[in-house]
Structure formats: C-alpha cells, structure tokens
Scaffold this motif. Sequence first.
Motif, mmCIF file in Angstrom:
data_model
loop_
_atom_site.group_PDB
_atom_site.id
_atom_site.type_symbol
_atom_site.label_atom_id
_atom_site.label_comp_id
_atom_site.label_asym_id
_atom_site.label_seq_id
_atom_site.Cartn_x
_atom_site.Cartn_y
_atom_site.Cartn_z
ATOM 1 N N HIS A 184 0.696 -1.401 0.230
ATOM 2 C CA HIS A 184 -0.025 0.145 -0.009
ATOM 3 C C HIS A 184 0.948 1.304 0.192
ATOM 4 O O HIS A 184 1.013 1.683 0.842
ATOM 5 C CB HIS A 184 -0.934 0.254 1.247
ATOM 6 C CG HIS A 184 -1.850 -1.008 1.857
ATOM 7 N ND1 HIS A 184 -2.648 -1.460 -0.067
ATOM 8 C CD2 HIS A 184 -1.411 -2.327 2.050
ATOM 9 C CE1 HIS A 184 -3.314 -2.845 0.791
ATOM 10 N NE2 HIS A 184 -2.636 -3.416 1.663
ATOM 11 N N LYS A 185 1.765 1.660 -1.408
ATOM 12 C CA LYS A 185 2.348 2.829 -1.751
ATOM 13 C C LYS A 185 1.258 3.972 -1.284
ATOM 14 O O LYS A 185 0.736 4.153 -1.935
ATOM 15 C CB LYS A 185 3.218 2.724 -2.460
ATOM 16 C CG LYS A 185 3.889 1.254 -2.416
ATOM 17 C CD LYS A 185 4.477 1.039 -4.076
ATOM 18 C CE LYS A 185 5.292 -0.244 -3.967
ATOM 19 N NZ LYS A 185 5.235 -1.009 -5.147
ATOM 20 N N GLY A 186 2.362 4.495 -0.902
ATOM 21 C CA GLY A 186 1.665 6.329 -0.219
ATOM 22 C C GLY A 186 2.467 6.859 -1.548
ATOM 23 O O GLY A 186 2.871 6.528 -2.690
ATOM 24 N N THR A 187 2.049 8.547 -1.460
ATOM 25 C CA THR A 187 2.436 8.837 -3.125
ATOM 26 C C THR A 187 3.750 9.417 -2.926
ATOM 27 O O THR A 187 4.046 9.114 -3.887
ATOM 28 C CB THR A 187 1.380 10.833 -3.133
ATOM 29 O OG1 THR A 187 0.841 10.356 -2.533
ATOM 30 C CG2 THR A 187 1.824 11.073 -4.185
ATOM 31 N N VAL A 188 4.665 9.812 -1.757
ATOM 32 C CA VAL A 188 5.994 9.635 -1.797
ATOM 33 C C VAL A 188 6.082 8.467 -2.219
ATOM 34 O O VAL A 188 7.039 8.793 -2.615
ATOM 35 C CB VAL A 188 5.678 10.667 -0.059
ATOM 36 C CG1 VAL A 188 7.681 10.228 -0.528
ATOM 37 C CG2 VAL A 188 4.503 11.392 -0.257
ATOM 38 N N LYS A 189 5.891 7.376 -1.810
ATOM 39 C CA LYS A 189 6.508 6.178 -2.035
ATOM 40 C C LYS A 189 6.833 6.042 -3.307
ATOM 41 O O LYS A 189 7.640 5.128 -3.817
ATOM 42 C CB LYS A 189 6.329 5.070 -1.009
ATOM 43 C CG LYS A 189 6.997 3.769 -1.524
ATOM 44 C CD LYS A 189 7.534 3.708 -0.444
ATOM 45 C CE LYS A 189 8.648 2.340 -0.915
ATOM 46 N NZ LYS A 189 8.980 1.648 -0.027
ATOM 47 N N LYS A 190 5.443 6.188 -3.714
ATOM 48 C CA LYS A 190 5.263 5.968 -5.243
ATOM 49 C C LYS A 190 5.792 6.763 -6.661
ATOM 50 O O LYS A 190 7.244 6.415 -7.106
ATOM 51 C CB LYS A 190 3.849 5.852 -5.835
ATOM 52 C CG LYS A 190 2.945 4.856 -5.350
ATOM 53 C CD LYS A 190 1.546 5.138 -6.257
ATOM 54 C CE LYS A 190 0.340 4.452 -5.386
ATOM 55 N NZ LYS A 190 -1.213 4.838 -5.854
ATOM 56 N N ALA A 191 6.170 7.517 -5.996
ATOM 57 C CA ALA A 191 6.853 8.868 -6.459
ATOM 58 C C ALA A 191 8.350 8.325 -6.651
ATOM 59 O O ALA A 191 9.095 8.866 -7.036
ATOM 60 C CB ALA A 191 7.016 10.694 -5.891
ATOM 61 N N TYR A 199 8.912 6.197 -8.202
ATOM 62 C CA TYR A 199 8.845 6.285 -10.401
ATOM 63 C C TYR A 199 10.619 7.191 -10.533
ATOM 64 O O TYR A 199 11.270 6.561 -11.279
ATOM 65 C CB TYR A 199 8.186 7.230 -10.348
ATOM 66 C CG TYR A 199 6.692 6.613 -11.074
ATOM 67 C CD1 TYR A 199 7.151 5.633 -11.727
ATOM 68 C CD2 TYR A 199 5.745 6.345 -10.731
ATOM 69 C CE1 TYR A 199 4.923 5.215 -12.520
ATOM 70 C CE2 TYR A 199 4.023 6.054 -10.896
ATOM 71 C CZ TYR A 199 4.234 5.483 -11.939
ATOM 72 O OH TYR A 199 3.555 4.865 -12.279
#
Lengths: 233, 493
Positions: free
Chosen positions: B128-135, B138
Amino acid sequence: MWSSPNYYNSKHASAAALYDVSKSFTGKLEPALNQVSFTVPEGQITLMTGQSGSGKSTALRILANIEEPDSGRAELFGEDFLSLSNRERRELFAGRVGIGFQAPKLDPGFSVLENLSGLAESLNYRPTAARLAHVAMHVGLGDKLFQDAATLSGGEQQKLALGRLLVSEPKLVLLDEPTSAIDPRGKHSLYESLRYFNECEGVSVLMISHDEQAGNYADKIIILEAGRIASNP
Amino acid sequence: MSDLETSYISASDEQARLAEMIERRNQRQLRIRLAVGAGFIAVGAAVAGGIASGLTQHDNVAVAMPFVPEAQAVVNNIDNVLVDIGEVAFPLALTTIGGVKLASCRSARIASIDKLSSQEMSDDGDRHKGTVKKAMTYAFAGGFPFVATMGSMLGAITTGVGDEVTNGPSRPVVAISQYAPGDAWIVQSKDALPMVDQYLSLPLVSRIEAQANKVGVRATPVDLNLSNFDYQGENRTDLVFGIDMPASSPAAWRPSEGCKSIPLIMDEAANVKNGSEVEIDGINGEVVGQTKDMSAINRIGIIADRQAVKACLEKSADTPDDMVILDTDVATGNQILAAANTDGETATVITKQHYLSNSADFWRSNVKPITNFLALVSGGLALVAMSGTMLQRMLRNRSEWAAKFASKVTDNQMRATELTRAAKDGVVASVGGVALATGVMPIFNALEPGLLAGVGFREAAVGAAVGTVGSIGGAAIRLVRPRKTINVVEHTR
C-alpha cells in the motif's frame, strides 16, 4: 522479435535431446544419471516422471544448461550446446527456452503485468500490449493484471511463472514439477494453458511431474528409474 | 451464431480490452519516464553548470601547503579531492538516471534495468504505497538509503567544520578593517599571523606613524593580546585588539582612571550586553559597545584602547605592538618603513591577504588533517556499509536473480541494474545528507562560541561525493563477482 532465429530455419526431429549423459554428485555413491538418452520432440508435450531421486530434475537441469554433465551430449534444436562457449549458449537459449521451477520464481514486489513483461524485457524483448493480454488471458490472469504478484494464490503464482516464460514466444519450455504445490483445479487449469500454447503456438514442452493428471496432456512419457531410462517410447 | 463462436468473440473482445488497458498503461509509463528522465538530465545539466560557474568563482582556493611535509599535504588535500569527485559524481549520477529512463523508452533491456532498480524484486511487504513512496519509486529506488545519507551528512559536516577551522580565524583579521583600514601591514616577519606574537618596538611604531603622517597615510598600530575573560562565572578565551581610540569614543581609556574598569567593545557572538561587567585576566572591564565578525572559534573578539591593553593587560606601557596597518599600497608602505626603521629592527611589509593566507595555512596544517580524515572515514564507512547493504540485497533477491540467470539474463544486466539502483540511492543520500547537515550545523555553532560553520558549495560537494561514490562504490565491490553470492545451481532448487 528475436534477431537471429536461425536455429529454427531447419526442421528438427527434436527440440532437445540428451545422448548417453552421465552425471554424478560429490558424496553420492550412485550416479544421478547413468548413460541416459532421450529426445523431446518438437511441438509436443513430453512428460518425464519417476520416483524421487531418479534423476529427472538433473536431466532437465542439464537440458536447461544449469548443470553440466560428466559425459555425453546435450542438444538443443539440433545443436550440441555443450561444445559451445558461454556466450554462444546464451544466444542459443535466451528467450527461446523458458525454464520453470517447482517454486515459482517471481518478482513478488511487482504486479502481475510487470512480472509478465519483466523477464522478457531483461532479455531485451519488449512484448506488445496484445501479446501480454493474450498470455494473461490464456494463463487465466486477465483479471489480475495490476495485482501484486505476492498476493496471488500458489496456483496463480505458478500460472504467472508459466506466463512470464511464454511472453517471449519461446520454442521450448522446461518445467520442473510446476504443479507439485497446487490443488487439482489449479493443476488442470495450468495443463490447459500449456496445451493451448503447445497447440496454438507450437511450443515444445518437457515437464517433470508425479501427477497422474499430467499424463492426460502428454504426447510422450519418459520414465526414469535410479538414473536410468525405464521407459522411453 | 454457435455458442463456441459467441464464446470466441467474447474472449477476443476481452483480450482486446485488456490489450488496450495495457497499452494505455504502457503509454502513461512511457510519458512518466520521458518526463522524469528529461527532468533528471535537466537537473544534472543545471548542477554541472552550477558547478562550472562555482569553479570559476572558487578557482582561487589555495591548495599550497608550504608548512607541512608531503604526507600531510596528501591528507590536507583530501577535501579538495572529495570536492572534485562530488562535482563530477553527483551530476553524472543524475544524468545517468535520466539517461536510463529516457533510453528505457527505446530499449526493453534498459526498461528492465530501470524497473528492477526502482524496487527490490523480493520487496513484497509494502503493497500500500503512499504518494511519496510511489513518486520515489518512479524517480529513484523507492526506499531511503539511511546509511549512505548519514555518511553524506557526516562528510558535509566535517568539511564544514574543517573549512570553518581553517578560515574562521581569518574572520577577525578581515573585520579589523572597520577599525584599522589598509592593505599594507608592517609586521616583524613575513610569516606573521594572529597566533604568533609579533614585536614592533614602540619607538619604531612612533617613527612609522610620523613618516606615514608626513605623506598623508593613515597608520594604525595594533596590539594583539590573547587572554581569558570571565562573565557570570563562565570563563572564555578571547583575542583583544588594542587599537588607539579617539577621545570621543566610549571605548577611549583615560589613564587617570587606572585599570579598575577598562571600556571594551565586545563581539556580539559573546552574547554579553552593554553595561555588563567582565573580567579579563583579572582586570575589570565594562562592555560599552558591540561589534561583529571579530570572533573566531572559541575566541571572542574584543576591541580595547591600545593604551589600556598595554597598561592593564600587559602590565607595561612599553610593550611592543604586533603590527602597524597602513592605509596605502605595499610599495608606499615599504618606503615608509625604510624611512622609519633607522635602528634596523626586524620588520617587513606584507599585504593583508598575505597575513590571511598565513593564518589559513597555519590552521590548515594543524587542524584540517583531522577533519579531512574524518570526512574520508565517513566516506569509507559509507562505502563499507553500502557494500554490506548490497550483499544483504543480493542475499534477499538471490532466488529471483538465480532464476533470471537460468533464463540467460546476463551478469552485466544484473550489474547495470544494481549500479543504477546505487546511483539512485546515491542521489537521494547526497541530497538528504546535505540537507540534514545544513539543519544540524547550527547546533555546532550554538555549542561553540565564535564558531560559524555552515554548508556551502564545498560541503555539499563533499557530501555528494560521500553519498554517491559510497553508494555506487559499495555496490560495485559486491558486483565484481555476483555469482559468488548467487549460485544458479543452488538457488534454483
């Protein structure tokens, strides 16, 4: 697509073959394989079976170029690959031979779709969206494309492991007990997928299994016993 | 239409829908890769450009170390080497990451490198990745490289402290211009610096003042005094600048008042308010004014009337001075000295810059090796720690890599993947480490009076060198022979 598919230009009687192959392991009195010879016919599903310790996995791993035999000859698409350099072997195998293991070797942190495309991409093959959709559909994972691989059931993971081998359109798939840890329905589904790609895309298959069901899908059955061929029709 | 045909069409529709979905996703990822890749290239180019312009501004940074033997010179130069490495490694890492992202749009193999270097293959614990982790996934490698970040921070801090230790003592010398302007400094020897007493006899100083006065040059004699002062029960070291004060100045000392309470101008770094009573080497003083930039590390700058320094602190009105600062050029200074030095005393004229260089060389020779060595140690620790981290990662993912090797994925593909991951970690560690150092450095300044360490271009470059090279080098050590850790035969069983 692959750049040098010269190995397929001529029609071979066998996709893979072992001739008089012997293999011993340190610390074991009996050889794992003793003068074993068999062929994996092109475009067919070959089942290799036998008791534990009969040498099935060793034979498959020699064909997969994971283990080296002590003696004998091993052929892939008519080529004696044991006489080739590592680089030549890589060129011969990469993308053309899919190797599946008892435990599905996935990248569990990645999604189903990323797993499907990942291995092929590592081998510099970029599958089209249509190809990925086709494989996903026919291994029964079309509705789980964006799910993390780690969240799949054991049977689904094994299907995904098979799917990622098939994405790069291999000519031969070598499977070491792919159904040992999945339920009967899962096994059936996996065999159906194998049969589909075998019939529709001409993929040759060598599969090790103790499962009786597997025999129903096999064109040829090889039985090994104590490192020797007991039956090779 | 038969059931079979209906079923076939339905399956084809589903497959087409899936293919379209995958294609849309691929296109979206392609756009993200292009944007992120171009962003990295642009930032890398901007950083390289900034470094290039920074270099032109800093090309006068002295590297000569005349006082020290060869071995010490090597140690003294470590920070400069690290700065050079950081200047190259950081933008190179940025552009490499950008290049990989852009090239991944054309090459499946490089796309695989970018993907596999962004997330651990076996990392299935963070679904369950948060936005920061996703960014972060990437753009970089998803996680936060703690060890390399700490290494980078330590590298930046030790360099900042080292720079301050070297250059800090020069700050009061620069600031003295507000009381004693001029570029021609008459001192006893050309090796003069604040930490070494200079002797110019009072008769010579008087003749220099008279000669200077004749040719219309302002001459300011300075008597330096290293002492201690007590304030509210706390003892601190100081550097008193004895300068003649005009009678109108509140800091002017009247000999008739004796040494009961000499007027002092105190550097604001001491945090001693006007009107406060202090004691310098047992002599009472009253703070009558505040000045700034006259303090160095643990040495509070104090301005006092030159006569008070001699009579009260040095216990004799005849003590020699340390220098006479002439508000003229060196050539004129030489003429003034030649005319005034009738007794042939040992004295010479140097520039203010020469005096500053002497001070910097002294501290560079005596203290810089320690901080430089610490910077190097932090880099070495980052290297070893990242090598260990790499080994752990290889062990965690050895089953996945073994299966890939069995499928004839090459060792070089793995090396490229892990080095790209290390470059991503290195960039995050460098930025994070330097940012942390910037936040932590004021704590050092608060602990040490007169310390004014900060993070600038050089510190950031050293932090980047430690973060980037530590990360990439640590990974590279383990990647020389990856099959020592990943055994295809064993790990595919």
